[in-house]
Write an enzyme that holds these catalytic residues in place. Structure first.
Site, PDB file in Angstrom:
ATOM      1  N   CYS A 127       0.839  -1.202   0.000  1.00 27.23           N
ATOM      2  CA  CYS A 127       0.000   0.000   0.000  1.00 27.23           C
ATOM      3  C   CYS A 127       0.873   1.250   0.000  1.00 27.23           C
ATOM      4  CB  CYS A 127      -0.942  -0.007   1.196  1.00 27.23           C
ATOM      5  SG  CYS A 127      -0.127  -0.018   2.820  1.00 27.23           S
ATOM      6  N   GLY A 167      -1.984  -9.275   9.505  1.00 24.23           N
ATOM      7  CA  GLY A 167      -1.016  -9.537   8.444  1.00 24.23           C
ATOM      8  C   GLY A 167      -0.048  -8.387   8.275  1.00 24.23           C
TER       9      GLY A 167
END
Length: 310
Positions: A127, A167
């Site tokens: 991201c 995660g």
């Protein structure tokens, strides 16, 4: 020729569900299957309500079907995708990987998407990479056109702690390593560094990123600023909530900057709120970029199919 590529989403969590809503708006992609491992998954339930074929029996079920997808979006885990990737390729299925597996080349749409439209498997990096590498690429592009180089770039990604699942938390080191590499190999900096900050503020803050690039002292700064604005506008075509917080800031060489001139860029990423909350811009930019890559692959594939039939 077929009007849309048939698509499967492997994974039924938050990212997969948000991706599903984005793909449903596509002119080139038809989401038909969602695959998970939890029969009680909310993602599978939502997909069924939207008319998709669903299964909690994983990739084995998908590959056993008579009709198979043209394209798979996978948002599971790195080890799951590494095991599935060769099976997709053997079945002739293209894959867009939203995990850290990095089986195929990493893709940042404004920087290198056109180079990898025929790759059997592409990776969406991180991201932070999707949010910041376009800026590094914009700076490097402008500097290179003037015969210079970007010796160093550093990105700091600040995301809401609420948007960082287990995660993300377990893979901070992998995030920094992968993003740093992308700053160099895709962004074009000679050296790169990445830092992620989990912001505990409540109410949650949207994603904010700071990008530092070392530049030659005598470079045309207006050209760099324009290149940054151009790339921001390109990202906004698929992430409308991606924006500059202010104009790029230029600093002359100093001891603190190691004797280099520096351009600093501040961006924020607000999510579209399709399924994920708007503050989760760090997750939204991943699903939006993946959808963008899928659409461009579909355009290329459908165009080639149409030409072959003509």
């Amino acid at each position: 020729m077929p009007e849309k590529l048939q698509v499967a989403i492997v994974g039924s969590g938050n990212i997969s569900t948000d991706l599903l809503y984005k793909l449903q708006r596509s002119e080139y992609l038809e989401p038909r299957w969602m695959i998970g491992i939890d029969p009680e998954s909310e993602g599978l339930a939502r997909a069924r309500k939207l008319g998709l074929e669903t299964s909690h029996e994983g990739v084995d079920w998908l590959l056993a079907q008579d009709d198979k997808p043209d394209l798979v979006f996978e948002a599971t885990s790195a080890y799951v995708h590494r095991a599935a990737a060769p099976r997709y390729e053997e079945a002739g299925i293209r894959a867009i990987d939203l995990t850290p597996a990095a089986v195929g080349p990493a893709v940042i749409p404004p920087a290198n998407l056109r180079e990898h439209l025929d790759a059997p498997n592409v990776n969406m990096i991180t991201c932070g990479g999707q949010a910041t590498i376009p800026i590094v690429y914009a700076v490097t592009r402008a500097v290179t056109e003037q015969g210079g180089t970007v010796p160093y770039a550093e990105i700091v990604a600040s995301v809401s702690s609420s948007s960082a699942g287990p995660g993300t938390r377990a893979n901070i080191d992998e995030f920094t390593k992968t993003t740093s590499k992308g700053v160099q190999t895709i962004g074009g900096a000679a050296r790169g560094k990445a830092i992620i900050i989990l912001n505990p503020a409540d109410p949650p803050m949207i994603m904010r990123d700071t990008i530092f690039c070392a530049i030659p002292e005598d470079v045309d700064r207006d050209a760099i600023a324009q290149s940054i604005r151009d790339v921001v506008a390109e990202v906004q075509t698929y992430v409308p909530g991606y924006r500059l917080l202010n104009d790029p800031q230029f600093d002359d060489p100093s001891i603190n900057s190691g004797g280099q001139a520096v351009v600093t860029t501040f961006v924020e990423v607000e999510g579209a709120g399709d399924y994920l909350p708007p503050y989760a811009g760090n997750l939204d930019i991943m699903t939006a970029a993946a959808a963008k890559v899928g659409e461009e692959i579909a355009k290329e594939s459908l165009s080639l199919a149409g030409g072959a039939q003509a």
